[in-house]
Design a protein around this motif. Structure first.
Motif, PDB file in Angstrom:
ATOM      1  N   MET A 199       0.701  -1.188   0.056  1.00 44.19           N
ATOM      2  CA  MET A 199      -0.175   0.017   0.148  1.00 44.19           C
ATOM      3  C   MET A 199       0.802   1.148   0.032  1.00 44.19           C
ATOM      4  N   ASN A 200       0.361   2.295  -0.659  1.00 40.28           N
ATOM      5  CA  ASN A 200       1.108   3.589  -0.617  1.00 40.28           C
ATOM      6  C   ASN A 200       0.847   4.304   0.538  1.00 40.28           C
ATOM      7  N   PRO A 201       1.845   4.808   1.303  1.00 42.52           N
ATOM      8  CA  PRO A 201       1.934   5.437   2.270  1.00 42.52           C
ATOM      9  C   PRO A 201       0.875   6.919   2.319  1.00 42.52           C
ATOM     10  N   LEU A 202       0.236   7.085   3.387  1.00 44.53           N
ATOM     11  CA  LEU A 202      -0.970   8.086   3.498  1.00 44.53           C
ATOM     12  C   LEU A 202      -0.591   9.006   4.550  1.00 44.53           C
ATOM     13  N   TRP A 203      -1.034  10.204   4.474  1.00 43.64           N
ATOM     14  CA  TRP A 203      -0.649  11.293   5.507  1.00 43.64           C
ATOM     15  C   TRP A 203      -1.791  10.920   6.480  1.00 43.64           C
ATOM     16  N   VAL A 210       0.673  16.180  14.924  1.00 46.43           N
ATOM     17  CA  VAL A 210       1.798  16.074  14.319  1.00 46.43           C
ATOM     18  C   VAL A 210       1.226  15.182  13.129  1.00 46.43           C
ATOM     19  N   PHE A 211       1.712  15.582  11.994  1.00 42.92           N
ATOM     20  CA  PHE A 211       1.337  14.697  10.716  1.00 42.92           C
ATOM     21  C   PHE A 211       2.436  13.925  10.235  1.00 42.92           C
ATOM     22  N   CYS A 212       2.013  12.551   9.910  1.00 41.70           N
ATOM     23  CA  CYS A 212       3.161  11.615   9.372  1.00 41.70           C
ATOM     24  C   CYS A 212       2.391  10.846   8.475  1.00 41.70           C
ATOM     25  N   ARG A 213       3.545  10.521   7.354  1.00 41.83           N
ATOM     26  CA  ARG A 213       2.915   9.790   6.142  1.00 41.83           C
ATOM     27  C   ARG A 213       3.489   8.260   6.268  1.00 41.83           C
ATOM     28  N   PHE A 214       2.355   7.318   6.272  1.00 40.60           N
ATOM     29  CA  PHE A 214       2.815   5.900   6.706  1.00 40.60           C
ATOM     30  C   PHE A 214       1.989   4.854   5.993  1.00 40.60           C
ATOM     31  N   ALA A 215       2.178   3.792   5.708  1.00 43.90           N
ATOM     32  CA  ALA A 215       1.088   2.684   5.196  1.00 43.90           C
ATOM     33  C   ALA A 215       0.432   2.498   6.592  1.00 43.90           C
ATOM     34  N   PRO A 216      -0.672   2.209   6.351  1.00 49.35           N
ATOM     35  CA  PRO A 216      -1.520   1.656   7.701  1.00 49.35           C
ATOM     36  C   PRO A 216      -0.952   0.642   8.203  1.00 49.35           C
ATOM     37  N   ARG A 217      -0.478  -0.471   7.678  1.00 45.72           N
ATOM     38  CA  ARG A 217       0.135  -1.545   8.333  1.00 45.72           C
ATOM     39  C   ARG A 217       1.283  -1.135   9.303  1.00 45.72           C
ATOM     40  N   GLU A 218       1.897  -0.021   9.244  1.00 48.81           N
ATOM     41  CA  GLU A 218       2.853   0.454   9.871  1.00 48.81           C
ATOM     42  C   GLU A 218       2.344   1.349  11.148  1.00 48.81           C
ATOM     43  N   SER A 219       1.116   1.196  11.311  1.00 52.55           N
ATOM     44  CA  SER A 219       0.753   2.083  12.420  1.00 52.55           C
ATOM     45  C   SER A 219       1.085   1.644  13.812  1.00 52.55           C
ATOM     46  N   ARG A 220       1.457   0.540  14.132  1.00 53.85           N
ATOM     47  CA  ARG A 220       1.854   0.108  15.384  1.00 53.85           C
ATOM     48  C   ARG A 220       3.020   0.601  15.675  1.00 53.85           C
ATOM     49  N   GLY A 275      -8.785   9.191  13.857  1.00 51.76           N
ATOM     50  CA  GLY A 275      -9.816   8.659  13.060  1.00 51.76           C
ATOM     51  C   GLY A 275     -11.069   8.296  13.674  1.00 51.76           C
ATOM     52  N   PHE A 276     -11.791   7.698  13.082  1.00 54.74           N
ATOM     53  CA  PHE A 276     -13.273   7.134  13.824  1.00 54.74           C
ATOM     54  C   PHE A 276     -13.232   5.838  14.259  1.00 54.74           C
ATOM     55  N   GLY A 277     -13.588   5.817  15.850  1.00 52.79           N
ATOM     56  CA  GLY A 277     -13.443   4.684  16.549  1.00 52.79           C
ATOM     57  C   GLY A 277     -11.880   3.990  16.394  1.00 52.79           C
ATOM     58  N   LYS A 278     -11.655   3.071  15.869  1.00 48.42           N
ATOM     59  CA  LYS A 278     -10.487   2.454  16.086  1.00 48.42           C
ATOM     60  C   LYS A 278      -9.755   2.267  14.407  1.00 48.42           C
ATOM     61  N   ARG A 279     -10.420   3.136  13.580  1.00 54.29           N
ATOM     62  CA  ARG A 279     -10.101   3.011  12.267  1.00 54.29           C
ATOM     63  C   ARG A 279      -9.375   4.476  11.804  1.00 54.29           C
ATOM     64  N   PRO A 280      -8.030   4.429  11.546  1.00 53.95           N
ATOM     65  CA  PRO A 280      -7.377   5.637  11.208  1.00 53.95           C
ATOM     66  C   PRO A 280      -8.087   6.382   9.807  1.00 53.95           C
ATOM     67  N   ILE A 281      -8.150   7.629   9.753  1.00 56.64           N
ATOM     68  CA  ILE A 281      -8.457   8.132   8.669  1.00 56.64           C
ATOM     69  C   ILE A 281      -7.540   9.286   8.133  1.00 56.64           C
ATOM     70  N   PRO A 282      -7.137   8.799   6.784  1.00 53.81           N
ATOM     71  CA  PRO A 282      -6.130   9.715   6.152  1.00 53.81           C
ATOM     72  C   PRO A 282      -6.367  11.374   5.889  1.00 53.81           C
ATOM     73  N   VAL A 283      -5.546  12.012   5.997  1.00 49.34           N
ATOM     74  CA  VAL A 283      -5.628  13.560   5.729  1.00 49.34           C
ATOM     75  C   VAL A 283      -5.361  13.550   4.266  1.00 49.34           C
ATOM     76  N   ALA A 284      -6.168  14.274   3.639  1.00 44.88           N
ATOM     77  CA  ALA A 284      -6.331  14.556   2.246  1.00 44.88           C
ATOM     78  C   ALA A 284      -4.699  15.214   1.905  1.00 44.88           C
ATOM     79  N   ASP A 285      -4.182  14.589   0.606  1.00 41.16           N
ATOM     80  CA  ASP A 285      -2.873  15.348   0.107  1.00 41.16           C
ATOM     81  C   ASP A 285      -2.956  16.731  -0.022  1.00 41.16           C
ATOM     82  N   GLN A 286      -3.884  17.129  -0.639  1.00 44.18           N
ATOM     83  CA  GLN A 286      -4.142  18.728  -1.083  1.00 44.18           C
ATOM     84  C   GLN A 286      -4.077  19.433   0.378  1.00 44.18           C
TER      85      GLN A 286
END
Length: 185
Positions: A1-5, A56-66, A79-90
């Motif tokens: 997966m591509n890293p997301l912010w 703080v903003f950080c770019r990573f793949a969701p699998r790297e969250s630990r 995020g919402f609940g236990k699901r992280p929500i990415p910040v839009a690149d723009q």
């Protein structure tokens, strides 16, 4: 997966420490700062403070969250609940452009068009109304409910602060034109 912010919630006053630790782990981090003055008992000093305290903003793949969550100072991924929500690149790119521009920036209350606001400064100080975008500026809408009439006045955005959440307008079907008898937003 591509890293997301993602936005990371960090301990109070640990933004710089968390950002440095993330960077040392090889993550791309972004901590937008602004220049401000802090008063101590004996002096006034110019310091750099976070535009978004406790984040703080950080770019990573969701699998790297630990790995990210194991970083000193990091409390959670926003995020919402236990699901992280990415910040839009723009949005990140816009913040990076603001910081890189060197123009004065500062934290500001989140204001949305349609939101009830109170005038804190200027000749209309104390008035309440609805914030409206108009051309390149803003207007305050003050209504007389009994008459079902309103007045719009041009204002400086610096004069207002939010006092309620934004008004939600019902969505209109795409491609369906407003008819003469229907109300449009």
């Amino acid at each position: 997966m591509n890293p997301l912010w993602f936005a990371l919630h960090v301990r109070p006053r640990h933004e710089k420490t968390a950002a440095a630790a993330l960077k040392s782990k090889g993550f791309e981090e972004f901590l937008p700062l602004y220049a401000c003055f802090r008063r101590w008992s004996d002096r006034l000093k110019r310091v750099e403070a976070p535009l978004f305290p406790r984040y703080v903003f950080c770019r990573f793949a969701p699998r790297e969250s630990r790995t990210v969550l194991a970083t000193p100072g990091v409390l959670s991924v926003v995020g919402f609940g236990k699901r992280p929500i990415p910040v839009a690149d723009q949005e990140i790119h816009a913040l990076q452009a603001i910081v890189a521009s060197g123009l004065p920036a500062e934290p500001w209350p989140f204001l949305q068009v349609g939101q009830l606001v109170r005038m804190d400064a200027g000749p209309l100080s104390g008035l309440e109304g609805i914030l409206l975008d108009f051309k390149s500026g803003h207007r305050l809408i003050v209504s007389v409910t009994l008459l079902q009439r309103s007045v719009a006045v041009e204002i400086e955005r610096l004069w207002v602060r939010p006092i309620s959440p934004p008004v939600r307008r019902p969505a209109r079907a795409v491609g369906r034109p407003a008819t003469a008898g229907s109300k449009s937003a």
